[in-house]
Write an enzyme that holds these catalytic residues in place. Structure first.
Site, PDB file in Angstrom:
ATOM      1  N   LYS A  82      24.384   2.839  27.908  1.00 33.67           N
ATOM      2  CA  LYS A  82      24.203   2.252  29.238  1.00 33.67           C
ATOM      3  C   LYS A  82      25.062   0.997  29.407  1.00 33.67           C
ATOM      4  O   LYS A  82      25.665   0.779  30.459  1.00 33.67           O
ATOM      5  CB  LYS A  82      22.720   1.927  29.462  1.00 33.67           C
ATOM      6  CG  LYS A  82      21.868   3.196  29.612  1.00 33.67           C
ATOM      7  CD  LYS A  82      20.386   2.912  29.532  1.00 33.67           C
ATOM      8  CE  LYS A  82      19.579   4.193  29.750  1.00 33.67           C
ATOM      9  NZ  LYS A  82      18.165   4.040  29.356  1.00 33.67           N
TER      10      LYS A  82
ATOM     11  N   ASP B 160      21.157   4.672  22.952  1.00 32.53           N
ATOM     12  CA  ASP B 160      20.902   4.872  24.377  1.00 32.53           C
ATOM     13  C   ASP B 160      21.263   3.599  25.154  1.00 32.53           C
ATOM     14  O   ASP B 160      21.912   3.655  26.211  1.00 32.53           O
ATOM     15  CB  ASP B 160      19.423   5.244  24.568  1.00 32.53           C
ATOM     16  CG  ASP B 160      19.021   5.269  26.026  1.00 32.53           C
ATOM     17  OD1 ASP B 160      19.442   6.189  26.739  1.00 32.53           O
ATOM     18  OD2 ASP B 160      18.281   4.360  26.453  1.00 32.53           O
TER      19      ASP B 160
END
Lengths: 370, 370
Positions: free
Chosen positions: A232, A228
Site C-alpha cells: 500500500k 500488505d
C-alpha cells in the site's frame, strides 16, 4: 439515451460476492439510464460465460453456480477478444489478488477495456508494470481504457482519489503516515490500547482471537510479515511521484519471529508463537513506561525519498494511538496543507467496504464513457 | 486529440485569485492534451471579455486588470448566449457568494454549460432551487451540463465527493457530525483548548485577535451567527436524502448576543462584545468542571430527520475536542460503516485550499466531457 456497458468479473471471494450483490442493486437503481450486462464471472477453475452477451443473472448469486454450470475460464487473450468483440464499452473487475492477471492489465487497457480493481499487485509490484499500466491508461494520458484502484489502499476510504486530486491540482505531497492494515490496527489496538490499564495480554493470544474471528488471513503470517502495508505504501509513494522499484526495495519490519518464518503450516506457526510473547511484551512495556504505545506504521517522506514500514512508539495522544477497532488512518502532509495534515480515517477492510470502493470506481468509469 | 474547453470565471476575491493562479499552472501542465481558454473574467462591476474566444492571459493576473481594461459584466442571459456560441464545451466558475448568480444555475445547466463552484448559496437556499439545479444537471440524470461543488463544504477536503460515493454505491447515511467552520473551530480551539490549564481568555479577546489576523469575515457576526455552518449542514443533509426547506428551517444557535444583532457596524459590535464575555466564560467553566470543552458543532440524524447547529459540551477525549488550529472535521456514520465513522479532517478554509477543490471539480468535468 442509455449507455451500454459490459462487465467481466474475476474473483468471487468475500469482495467478489459483495461486489456482485452491490452491482446488482446498482443496475436495478439505474436501469432507466444504464444498460449494464455482466457477461463473464470467473474464479480460477471455472467460469460463467454469456457468449451472446446477454446479462448473466446476478440476484442471489452464489459462487457455487460457477461449479454447477461453469466451464473452464477463458485465457487472458481469449477474454480480451471476447470483451473487445462485445460491441460496447467493457469493464474488467479484478477481485483477485493475482499477479498473473494484474500483469496483463496493460493488454486489457491497450484493447480499450477499462479496469476497476482492489488488487494491489498491479500497482505495487515491479515498477515496469506500473509504468506500462499508466502509459496505456486513458486517465493518465494514454489512449486506452481507464483504470481505477481506490480499494487498493484503505478499502472504500477516499485515499487514492484524495491523493490524485491533490496532485492533479498542482499540490505536492511532502509526507504520508498512517496505519494501513485493518488487521494490524486491530491487533495492536487490542494488545496495547492507549490509556489501557488492564493487565497486558499475550500477543499470541490476541493473534489467536483475531484469527478465530476471521480478522486475519488464513495464515496470520500474511498479515504479520508487513508486506500488505509495504504494497500500500508503494502505491501511495508512486502516486506522490517517487520512483519505487518494488515493495521490497525499502525497510519493512516483519513481526514473524525469524525461526517461525519456515513453519510449515499456519497451525505450526500459531502453536509456536507463544514462545515469543516475551519479546513483544517487552516492547509494549518499554513504550508504556514512556507514556507511549506501539503501533504498526507506514510512512513516506518525499524529500528524502524514504519509506518505512514497522513498529513505532507513539505518544498516547497521537492520532494513530487513538485509533479504535480495525480502523485505518492516513495523514497526508502537502505543500498547500502545510503543517496540518489532511486526514482520512475509518474502517479499511472487509468485503462490503472494499466492494464499495470498486463499485465507486466503476461508476467513475461509466461517467467518463462516451 | 485535444479537448477544447472555454471557461468563464466570476469572482476575483481570495478564492478567485488563487483559482486563476492554479488554473494557469494546470493549463500549462496539460497543454499537450487540453486546449483550455479562459474567455471571461468578471467581478460585480467590471469584466474582461474575449469576444473572439481567444484565451485571456492568466499569468500574473491581478484583479486590477479588470478595472483598467474592464467593461461592464454581461447580463446572465448574455453570458449564457456568449458561452453557448463558443463552439465547444464551456464551464462557468462561480467564485462569488451571490444568490443572484446561483439562482441562475438551472439556466446555465439547461444550456449545456457546466458549473464548478464553492458558492454555497445554490445548494443551501430554498429547496426549489436545489431541485431545479439537479433536475437540469447531467450528472444527476438531467440532460444539461455537469455541476460540481466540492468546496461548498470543507474547502478542498473530500467531503462532497465522499458522501456522493457512499450514496451512489448504495450505502445509507445515518448520521453526520462535525465542525464545519474554520473560523469557529479556531475560536473555540483557542478559547477552550482541550487539556488546557492556562487562565481562561476572554471570548471577545479571541475574536479580536482572529479578526485582526483576517481569520474571520470583515464583520465577525457573519461567522458567529452560525449561518455558514447551517448552510453546509443543509447541503450534507440534502445529499443524505433529507428534504430541507431552507437553512433556517432547523435550530441554529447564534453566538451573537441578542442586543448586538442590531449593532450598526462591525466596529460597534466589537466594542460591545466584551460586555458579554461573562456568559461565554461561564459556559466554558461549567464544561471544564465536567472534564469537557465547548465546541460549535453541526449534526444531522437521518432517521429522526433532525438537524442541529450550535454549542455542545464534548468529552476532552472526543475527536472534535482534539481538533487543532482551524481544522474542520466531518464524521460520516453510515449503514455499511456501522458504529465506526468514516472521518475526514483537515484545514477547511483559505483561498488556496478552496480553489483547489474548485479546480479538482473542473478536472472532473473535463474528464466527463466527450
Amino acid at each position: 439515451m442509455t449507455k451500454d456497458i459490459k462487465i467481466a468479473i474475476i474473483g468471487v471471494g468475500g469482495v467478489g460476492k459483495a461486489f456482485i450483490s452491490q452491482l446488482a442493486s446498482y443496475i436495478q437503481r439505474n436501469q432507466s439510464t444504464l444498460s449494464i450486462s455482466v457477461v463473464y464471472i470467473a474464479r480460477s477453475s471455472t467460469a460463467l460465460i454469456s457468449k451472446d452477451y446477454s446479462p448473466l443473472p446476478l440476484t442471489a448469486f452464489v459462487p457455487e453456480k460457477l461449479d454447477a454450470a461453469g466451464v473452464p475460464p477463458l485465457s487472458v487473450p481469449d477474454l480480451i477478444k471476447f470483451l473487445k468483440d462485445c460491441g460496447s464499452e467493457a469493464i474488467l473487475i479484478d477481485n483477485t489478488s493475482s499477479i498473473e492477471l494484474a500483469s496483463q492489465y496493460p493488454e486489457f487497457l491497450k484493447s480499450g477495456i477499462h479496469i476497476a480493481t482492489p488488487n494491489k499487485k498491479g500497482f505495487s509490484s515491479e515498477e515496469s508494470l506500473w509504468n506500462d499500466i499508466f502509459a496505456a491508461a486513458g486517465n493518465s494520458g494514454g489512449s486506452g481504457g481507464y483504470v481505477f484502484h481506490e480499494s487498493t489502499v484503505g478499502a472504500g476510504l477516499p485515499v487514492i482519489s484524495t491523493i490524485k486530486d491533490l496532485i492533479d491540482t498542482g499540490d505536492e505531497v511532502t509526507k504520508i503516515e498512517g496505519v494501513f492494515s485493518g488487521t494490524l490496527s486491530y491487533l495492536f489496538n487490542q494488545f496495547a490500547p492507549a490509556g489501557g490499564n488492564e493487565a497486558p495480554r499475550a500477543f499470541s493470544e490476541v493473534v489467536k482471537v483475531a484469527k478465530d474471528a476471521g480478522y486475519t488471513e488464513p495464515d496470520p503470517r500474511d498479515d504479520l510479515n508487513g508486506m500488505d502495508v509495504a504494497r500500500k505504501l508503494t502505491i501511495l509513494a508512486r502516486l506522490s511521484g517517487l520512483s519505487i522499484a518494488s515493495p521490497t526495495s525499502f525497510p519493512v519490519q516483519s513481526l514473524i519471529p525469524k525461526p517461525l518464518e519456515s513453519a510449515s503450516s499456519a497451525q505450526e506457526f500459531m502453536t509456536n508463537l507463544p514462545n515469543y510473547d516475551a519479546d513483544m511484551g517487552q516492547l509494549a512495556e518499554e513504550a508504556k513506561k514512556e507514556g507511549k504505545v506501539i503501533r504498526f506504521v507506514g510512512s513516506l517522506d518525499v524529500a528524502s525519498k524514504s519509506l518505512k514500514v514497522g513498529l513505532e512508539k507513539l505518544d498516547a495522544s497521537h492520532p494513530i494511538a487513538a485509533l479504535k477497532g480495525s480502523d485505518n488512518i492516513v495523514a497526508f502532509y502537502t505543500k498547500r496543507y502545510g503543517d496540518r495534515a489532511l486526514v482520512v480515517q475509518g474502517a479499511g477492510a472487509g468485503g462490503d467496504l472494499t466492494a464499495m470502493g470498486v463499485l465507486a470506481d466503476v461508476i467513475k468509469i461509466i461517467a467518463r464513457i462516451k
